[in-house]
Design a protein around this motif. Sequence first.
Motif: not given
Length: 290
Positions: A54-56, A45, A110, A157, A91, A58, A150, A106, A153-154
């Motif tokens: 993009v920052e995700i 991540m 995203v 994106t 996210a 969890s 996660a 989100l 999404i990674r």
Amino acid sequence: PAAAGRVDTLPLPDPDAIPAKFDRFVMDETGLLDPAVRADFEKQMYDHAQASGVEIVSLLVKDLHGLSADDYAAAMMRQLRVGKLDVGNGAVLVVAAGSKQVGVALGAGVHLEFHDRVDSLKERLQAYADNYDACQSCPTGWSEQFFSAADHIRRDTGSWEWAIRFQSLDEIMALAAESEKKMLEDPAGYDPETDPVWRKIARIQGKLVARQPADRDGLRINDVHEEIIGGSAMEMQTADGKRVVLYVNPRVEQMMTAKLEEGRSYAFVARQKNTDSDSIQFDLLSYDAL
């Protein structure tokens, strides 16, 4: 059972709290996540944020503090300052261990990509939550399940650009005209993936003239795209009279401090959808009143 890894402490959700930038991509209040799996996904991540923007984040939490899981995720997105509000590249994914509830928040950008897959993200999280008891006896495999949303999404994106590339409509339109000319000269050689304006982000200024435009045919509003984004088309007009369609998901206005008002001028941040001279269209990400 004994904790398998590091135990984190999250701030209490507080709408009046001053947001503070998060310092890690995984937070676990239970200590249940396998340390090696956690370290691997944190690095993934981090690398993704460095490469794409993009920052995700969890979160495995003990308590939602009276909120729904989605509202808790949204509160943490704000308090931990996940992503940038202008382009919506954040996210937050939540599993509440005790209650087995899951939540997703989100950013607008995203959400534009995942609007029709939020349920799928939640299903991945729910698979972990529903097997919470099993997770405690075999943390390695179930820790990987926790991160599957996660990771989804990674992976999806990484191909979009998340910086504001153009600072005016005229700037992006000039380059779009050059691109269109090349496409007409060599249709077989045209590739949208290498188009310099395709799906890029621009800052454009103008007045919102209609939340529900009457001249839908003249603006070439795409009914299917409205359904795809889960929102509606609005019309703005630039100072020199250009008519622009903005596709607006309700999520965008929810994230901002005030709703869009007809007759007011704004600086819009939006992702390009179409920049033909007779049909200028964008997907809205954020806005500021002028």
